[in-house]
Design a protein around this motif. Structure first.
Motif, PDB file in Angstrom:
ATOM      1  N   GLN A  41       0.841  -1.192   0.000  1.00  0.00           N
ATOM      2  CA  GLN A  41       0.000   0.000   0.000  1.00  0.00           C
ATOM      3  C   GLN A  41       0.876   1.241   0.000  1.00  0.00           C
ATOM      4  OE1 GLN A  41      -3.657  -0.092   2.204  1.00  0.00           O
ATOM      5  NE2 GLN A  41      -3.528   2.080   2.718  1.00  0.00           N
ATOM      6  N   GLN A  43      -0.514   4.656  -0.211  1.00  0.00           N
ATOM      7  CA  GLN A  43      -1.268   5.883   0.002  1.00  0.00           C
ATOM      8  C   GLN A  43      -0.359   6.932   0.647  1.00  0.00           C
ATOM      9  OE1 GLN A  43      -4.303   5.139  -1.116  1.00  0.00           O
ATOM     10  NE2 GLN A  43      -5.396   7.055  -0.848  1.00  0.00           N
ATOM     11  N   TRP A  98      -4.236   2.728  -8.275  1.00  0.00           N
ATOM     12  CA  TRP A  98      -5.273   2.325  -7.326  1.00  0.00           C
ATOM     13  C   TRP A  98      -5.517   0.833  -7.472  1.00  0.00           C
ATOM     14  CZ3 TRP A  98      -6.353   7.146  -9.843  1.00  0.00           C
ATOM     15  CH2 TRP A  98      -6.273   8.259  -8.978  1.00  0.00           C
ATOM     16  N   THR A 103      -7.259   1.631  -2.691  1.00  0.00           N
ATOM     17  CA  THR A 103      -6.159   2.475  -2.223  1.00  0.00           C
ATOM     18  C   THR A 103      -4.974   2.374  -3.163  1.00  0.00           C
ATOM     19  OG1 THR A 103      -5.298   0.711  -0.815  1.00  0.00           O
ATOM     20  CG2 THR A 103      -6.876   2.228   0.185  1.00  0.00           C
ATOM     21  N   LEU A 104      -4.133   3.397  -3.132  1.00  0.00           N
ATOM     22  CA  LEU A 104      -2.930   3.383  -3.964  1.00  0.00           C
ATOM     23  C   LEU A 104      -1.993   2.279  -3.503  1.00  0.00           C
ATOM     24  CD1 LEU A 104      -1.998   7.143  -4.419  1.00  0.00           C
ATOM     25  CD2 LEU A 104      -2.649   5.525  -6.215  1.00  0.00           C
ATOM     26  N   HIS A 105      -1.449   1.544  -4.455  1.00  0.00           N
ATOM     27  CA  HIS A 105      -0.520   0.464  -4.171  1.00  0.00           C
ATOM     28  C   HIS A 105       0.659   0.506  -5.135  1.00  0.00           C
ATOM     29  CE1 HIS A 105      -3.375  -1.486  -1.477  1.00  0.00           C
ATOM     30  NE2 HIS A 105      -2.508  -2.456  -1.263  1.00  0.00           N
ATOM     31  N   TRP A 183     -10.772  12.283  -3.380  1.00  0.00           N
ATOM     32  CA  TRP A 183     -10.792  10.835  -3.184  1.00  0.00           C
ATOM     33  C   TRP A 183     -10.567  10.071  -4.484  1.00  0.00           C
ATOM     34  CZ3 TRP A 183     -10.275   9.249   1.578  1.00  0.00           C
ATOM     35  CH2 TRP A 183     -10.735  10.042   2.627  1.00  0.00           C
TER      36      TRP A 183
END
Length: 397
Positions: A41, A43, A98, A103-105, A183
C-alpha cells in the motif's frame, strides 16, 4: 484441493514473517519484495518505502527513505532511496496505481494487470449505490475510460491537464466536480480496467499515464479467471493460510460475488491444501507450502514495522489473533490510518512513532516483556533505513 494440515496460529505467524522477508530479512530488490508481498500500500509514499526497506538486510548504501522525517509524511524525497522503491518506479519495474480496497498500491509491473482484473471484476461502479453516491453512470464511466485511453496514449499529464482534456470531450463536460474530488473515486474504475496509472511526480503534482504506453511489456487486463490463478497464490504465499472471505476482504472489502469467489478458489484445485489452525478449518495454503508451514517453529522475533504494513493489512486489522480486539483502535485509527506496529512472536504488541530524536515505542500492558535489546536492534535497523539515528524510548499503555 488436497489434504488438511493441522498447525498452530503461532506457526502461521512465524511462517508469514519468513515468507514476507521479515525473519530473516532479505537481499531482494524493491520489485521482488513488492511481488513477494502481493503489493504494498502506497497511500503514504514514505510508509511504502519504509515497509520495503525494513525487509532488506542491507538497505541501499547512501539512500534513505522519506520516513527520515519525524512525521513520515506523504511524498518521497528526491534522490536515491534506501528501499529502491523510487528507482523501481523510475525503471517501471514497479507501478503505482489504485488497487486493493481502492487504495494506492505499488505493484510489480508484470503482475499488475492480474490484480487490476480481479478488482474490476466486481464492477462496483455499476451498482446503484455507487452511482447514487458519486453521480456517475456506467455509461459515463465507459465513455470516460475510452477518452482517457486516447488522451494518455504516449503522454504523461498532470491531474489538472487530464481533467481539462476529459471535460473537453462531448458528453463529459458535466463531470468536473467528480473529477476534482480528492478521493479520486471516479478514476479508480479506469485504473482497474487498465486505462491509467500514475506517472512520475512533477514536484507535488501527481501525473497519470496509460499503462499500455508506460509499462514495458504491458499485456493488458487478463480474464478474471486467469488473473485469479496469479493473485490468489501470491496472496496465500505471503498471507496464508487464509479463507476465501479473508482474501476477498483484503482484495475489495468483500465486494466480489460469492459464487465468483468460490469459483476462483475451486479452479485452483490441487494447488491448494486446507489447513486446520488451532482446530478451525476453512483456511487454505498452497499445497507446495503446506509441509514447510507444518514444520515451522514459533517465532520470538521482534520487529518494528512501518505504518500500513502488509503484515497487518494482509489478514486485516479485524483478525483478533493478530491484534487483540481491545487494541484495534490503536492500530486502525481515524480516516483509515494504520499505525506503525511492534511485532513480537508474530503478534502485534504495541505501536511506535518517530520524533525528531527518538523512536517512541508504546507497548501494550498485556503483551508481556519485549526484550529491550531487540527493540534497540530494530531502532538501529530503522536508522539504516532512514539515514538518521534515534534513541529508543519505551512506555507502557
Amino acid at each position: 484441493m488436497t489434504g488438511c494440515k493441522k498447525v498452530t496460529y503461532e506457526q502461521v505467524l512465524a511462517w508469514r514473517l519468513r515468507q514476507q522477508g521479515l525473519a530473516p530479512r532479505t537481499d531482494a530488490s524493491a520489485a521482488e519484495i513488492v511481488g513477494r508481498l502481493a503489493g504494498v500500500q502506497a497511500q503514504v509514499a514514505s510508509s511504502a518505502e519504509l515497509a520495503v526497506a525494513t525487509r532488506q538486510r542491507k538497505p541501499a548504501a547512501g539512500g534513505r527513505t522519506a520516513a527520515g522525517s519525524a512525521q513520515m509524511t506523504a511524498g518521497s524525497a528526491q534522490g536515491a532511496s534506501a528501499s529502491g522503491v523510487r528507482e523501481g518506479l523510475a525503471a517501471r519495474s514497479l507501478v503505482k496505481t489504485w488497487a486493493m480496497r481502492g487504495t494506492l498500491h505499488l505493484l510489480r509491473a508484470e503482475e499488475a494487470g492480474a490484480y487490476l482484473s480481479l478488482l474490476g471484476a466486481a464492477r462496483t461502479w455499476e451498482k446503484p449505490a455507487w452511482q447514487k453516491a458519486f453521480g456517475v453512470s456506467p455509461r459515463q464511466v465507459a465513455a470516460m475510460g475510452e477518452a482517457v485511453e486516447e488522451i494518455l496514449d504516449g503522454r504523461v499529464l498532470t491531474r489538472q491537464e487530464l481533467t481539462d482534456a476529459v471535460l473537453a470531450r462531448d458528453g463529459l463536460d458535466g463531470l468536473g466536480e467528480q473529477l476534482a474530488s480528492g478521493w479520486s473515486t471516479v478514476l479508480k474504475p479506469l485504473a482497474w480496467t487498465g486505462r491509467l496509472c500514475q506517472g512520475p511526480a512533477q514536484g507535488q503534482k501527481v501525473t497519470f499515464a496509460a499503462p499500455r504506453s508506460w509499462v514495458p511489456g504491458w499485456g493488458g487486463i487478463p480474464d478474471p479467471q486467469e488473473a485469479a490463478r496469479v493473485v490468489i497464490p501470491a496472496y496465500l504465499r505471503a498471507h496464508g493460510p487464509a479463507t476465501p472471505a479473508a482474501f476477498d476482504a483484503w482484495l475489495l472489502r468483500g465486494a466480489t460475488r460469492k459464487p465468483v469467489l468460490r469459483g476462483w478458489f475451486e479452479e485452483l484445485g490441487d494447488q491448494l491444501t486446507e489447513v486446520e489452525v488451532d482446530g478451525e478449518r476453512g483456511a487454505y495454503v498452497l499445497a507446495e507450502d503446506a509441509d514447510a508451514l507444518a514444520a515451522t517453529d514459533p517465532s520470538r522475533e521482534v520487529r518494528l514495522l512501518a505504518g500500513f504494513d502488509q503484515y497487518v493489512l494482509g489478514p486485516g486489522t479485524a483478525d483478533t489473533r493478530l491484534i487483540a480486539p481491545s487494541r484495534r483502535k490503536a492500530v486502525s485509527r481515524a480516516a483509515g490510518w494504520i499505525s506503525p506496529v511492534v511485532v513480537h512472536g508474530g503478534r502485534v504488541v504495541g505501536v511506535w512513532e518517530f520524533t525528531d530524536e527518538e523512536v517512541v515505542v508504546t507497548l501494550f500492558e498485556e503483551a508481556g516483556d519485549v526484550p529491550a535489546d531487540a527493540l534497540e536492534a530494530e531502532a538501529a535497523h530503522l536508522a539504516r533505513c532512514t539515514g538518521r539515528d534515534r534513541t529508543v524510548a519505551v512506555r507502557k499503555d
